[in-house]
Design a protein around this motif. Structure first.
Motif, PDB file in Angstrom:
ATOM      1  N   HIS A  47     -18.250  15.735  26.612  1.00 30.08           N
ATOM      2  CA  HIS A  47     -19.704  15.606  26.549  1.00 30.08           C
ATOM      3  C   HIS A  47     -20.302  16.088  27.867  1.00 30.08           C
ATOM      4  O   HIS A  47     -19.687  15.955  28.925  1.00 30.08           O
ATOM      5  N   GLY A  48     -21.504  16.611  27.802  1.00 29.24           N
ATOM      6  CA  GLY A  48     -22.196  17.048  29.010  1.00 29.24           C
ATOM      7  C   GLY A  48     -23.525  17.676  28.664  1.00 29.24           C
ATOM      8  O   GLY A  48     -23.847  17.893  27.490  1.00 29.24           O
ATOM      9  N   GLY A  49     -24.291  17.982  29.695  1.00 30.23           N
ATOM     10  CA  GLY A  49     -25.609  18.562  29.489  1.00 30.23           C
ATOM     11  C   GLY A  49     -25.550  20.059  29.257  1.00 30.23           C
ATOM     12  O   GLY A  49     -24.533  20.723  29.499  1.00 30.23           O
ATOM     13  N   LEU A  50     -26.662  20.603  28.793  1.00 29.24           N
ATOM     14  CA  LEU A  50     -26.767  22.037  28.519  1.00 29.24           C
ATOM     15  C   LEU A  50     -27.895  22.695  29.301  1.00 29.24           C
ATOM     16  O   LEU A  50     -28.048  23.916  29.242  1.00 29.24           O
ATOM     17  N   LEU A  51     -28.661  21.922  30.024  1.00 31.27           N
ATOM     18  CA  LEU A  51     -29.835  22.474  30.687  1.00 31.27           C
ATOM     19  C   LEU A  51     -29.454  23.497  31.758  1.00 31.27           C
ATOM     20  O   LEU A  51     -29.935  24.629  31.737  1.00 31.27           O
ATOM     21  N   THR A  52     -28.582  23.114  32.686  1.00 32.70           N
ATOM     22  CA  THR A  52     -28.229  24.053  33.755  1.00 32.70           C
ATOM     23  C   THR A  52     -27.352  25.214  33.276  1.00 32.70           C
ATOM     24  O   THR A  52     -27.501  26.322  33.795  1.00 32.70           O
ATOM     25  N   PRO A  53     -26.441  25.028  32.308  1.00 29.30           N
ATOM     26  CA  PRO A  53     -25.786  26.218  31.761  1.00 29.30           C
ATOM     27  C   PRO A  53     -26.770  27.207  31.140  1.00 29.30           C
ATOM     28  O   PRO A  53     -26.578  28.425  31.230  1.00 29.30           O
ATOM     29  N   ALA A  54     -27.837  26.690  30.513  1.00 29.71           N
ATOM     30  CA  ALA A  54     -28.858  27.578  29.949  1.00 29.71           C
ATOM     31  C   ALA A  54     -29.625  28.298  31.055  1.00 29.71           C
ATOM     32  O   ALA A  54     -29.941  29.490  30.933  1.00 29.71           O
ATOM     33  N   VAL A  55     -29.946  27.584  32.147  1.00 27.16           N
ATOM     34  CA  VAL A  55     -30.610  28.229  33.287  1.00 27.16           C
ATOM     35  C   VAL A  55     -29.735  29.342  33.838  1.00 27.16           C
ATOM     36  O   VAL A  55     -30.206  30.446  34.134  1.00 27.16           O
ATOM     37  N   ALA A  56     -28.439  29.072  33.985  1.00 30.47           N
ATOM     38  CA  ALA A  56     -27.520  30.083  34.507  1.00 30.47           C
ATOM     39  C   ALA A  56     -27.463  31.297  33.585  1.00 30.47           C
ATOM     40  O   ALA A  56     -27.502  32.452  34.045  1.00 30.47           O
ATOM     41  N   THR A  57     -27.368  31.046  32.283  1.00 25.14           N
ATOM     42  CA  THR A  57     -27.315  32.150  31.322  1.00 25.14           C
ATOM     43  C   THR A  57     -28.583  32.987  31.397  1.00 25.14           C
ATOM     44  O   THR A  57     -28.533  34.227  31.394  1.00 25.14           O
TER      45      THR A  57
END
Length: 425
Positions: A324-334
């Motif tokens: 489990h984990g967040g998706l906000l910062t991976p989306a920012v990076a992408t």
């Protein structure tokens, strides 16, 4: 309209405001503890004491990268197996808001700690899911003690999640907008004031320990004429990328194992991510490294292309393993990588613009699509970097194009919701 007490708007009484402040204090303290756990885990896993996580990973031997992820997979895999077998199921923030069921502090703290440990060991997941979940659980406990009405309790649960996000990233307004635009979908005064109050309080509480610096240290970004045209062209591309990101994440979650397979699959997948990090150390962690490099303009087009493809894949792989984990910062990076990549190509046709502008525009557009929250996405990117005010027009154009494209691709109206707020989101 006011209440009968002190002249406050209906639904906005002194007890609600007090609980909002206490929620901010509790979420801030929880965010500090989780961030310190993250830093400790990162330092132990990769053997560095100074500089950034990415630098620590790059300086670590290739074998250590693989071993760190493998050991981390064993630790968090066994932890999640035990939590799911012997503890009651944990509602996500959205589910808790709908059902009004209490979020047990002990299991939620364990879940949040496991999410942080996973990111600290290098899993490609966002760390913001943990403080949001813990902040909401603490807020619910306070709301129950104060005997708030059902509607006010729902508001406070959302405020706790937004405050948790706000304190760990120093984004008070972004945390409040996350509460209002994503969780409550409300602009009522009775929601706006507690959201602002709790997020501001949590952020201020965290300052002495976590600092007042922005998440990303970037140069000032000024407006250039070609960024307007670029934003119009990038918007649909970002909408396509963000939609693909969401669909990949949803599909990966359907593959998550159960029972004894959880620690086995998590360990195998984490070890695989560590192996990829031998060639691409930027893949490890929540995405701060590749986003920072994209903002700096320090990556070549080939590396940007590889990261644009690999970062969503390894993030989905971690979720598909049962983590489990967040998706906000991976989306920012992408989004930042997408903006830097397409901006680099655009500069060959119309040169003279620093990469930072393209990366900021891309980050906001992809984040808006994945979260289905355009205002929150724009403010978060501005607060993450303490830069970009001069780019508000091209950012707004790109975000608009991305949102419209996503709505066309998914068939979900702009007023709808495509993703749910589960514990790992």
């Amino acid at each position: 309209m006011t209440d009968r007490g002190g002249g406050l708007p209906t639904g906005l009484d002194s007890r609600l405001l007090l609980v909002a402040v206490l929620t901010g204090l509790a979420a801030g303290a929880g965010g500090i503890a989780l961030t310190l756990l993250l830093h400790l885990t990162q330092h132990l896993a990769f053997g560095y004491t100074e500089s950034t996580f990415l630098t620590g990973v790059e300086r670590a031997a290739p074998l250590r990268r693989v071993l760190a992820l493998t050991i981390g997979g064993v630790v968090v895999g066994l932890g999640w197996y035990a939590l799911r077998r012997w503890a009651d199921p944990i509602d996500g923030v959205g589910e808790a808001m709908r059902t009004a069921r209490p979020m047990p502090i002990g299991p939620v703290t364990a879940e949040a700690s496991l999410q942080i440990l996973a990111v600290g060991f290098g899993a490609s997941l966002g760390r913001e899911g943990a403080p949001r979940l813990l902040g909401s659980a603490l807020a619910g406990w306070l709301a129950d003690r104060a005997r708030l009405a059902v509607g006010q309790r729902r508001t406070i649960l959302a405020c706790g999640a937004g405050a948790g996000l706000a304190c760990v990233y120093n984004v008070p307004l972004g945390g409040a907008l996350f509460t209002l635009e994503i969780l409550l979908t409300s602009a009522a005064i009775a929601d706006v004031v507690p959201a602002l109050l709790s997020s501001a309080t949590a952020t201020a509480v965290a300052w002495p320990v976590l600092s007042t610096h922005p998440t990303y240290l970037v140069q000032a970004a000024g407006l250039h004429a070609n960024e307007i045209v670029f934003a119009l062209l990038l918007g649909p591309i970002a909408g396509l990328a963000g939609t693909a990101f969401n669909r990949l994440v949803r599909w990966s979650r359907t593959l998550a194992p159960t029972g004894w397979r959880v620690p086995v699959v998590i360990t195998v997948v984490f070890a695989g991510v560590g192996s990829l990090a031998i060639g691409y150390p930027q893949l490890l962690g929540n995405g701060k490294g590749p986003a920072q490099l994209a903002f700096d303009g320090s990556l070549g087009l080939l590396t940007l292309g590889a990261l644009l493809l690999l970062k969503p894949i390894v993030t989905a792989a971690c979720l598909g393993s049962g983590a489990h984990g967040g998706l906000l910062t991976p989306a920012v990076a992408t989004g930042a990588v997408l903006g830097a990549l397409t901006g680099g190509a655009w500069s060959m046709l119309w040169p003279g613009t620093p990469t930072i502008g393209f990366a900021l525009i891309g980050a906001a557009a992809v984040l808006a699509t994945t979260q289905r929250a355009p205002l929150c996405a724009i403010v978060l990117v501005l607060e993450f970097t303490h830069s970009g005010l001069d780019l508000l027009v091209p950012i707004a154009l790109a975000v608009t194009g991305a949102m419209v494209t996503s709505a066309r691709l998914t068939g979900v109206p702009l007023s709808g919701r495509e993703v749910s707020h589960r514990p790992g989101r």
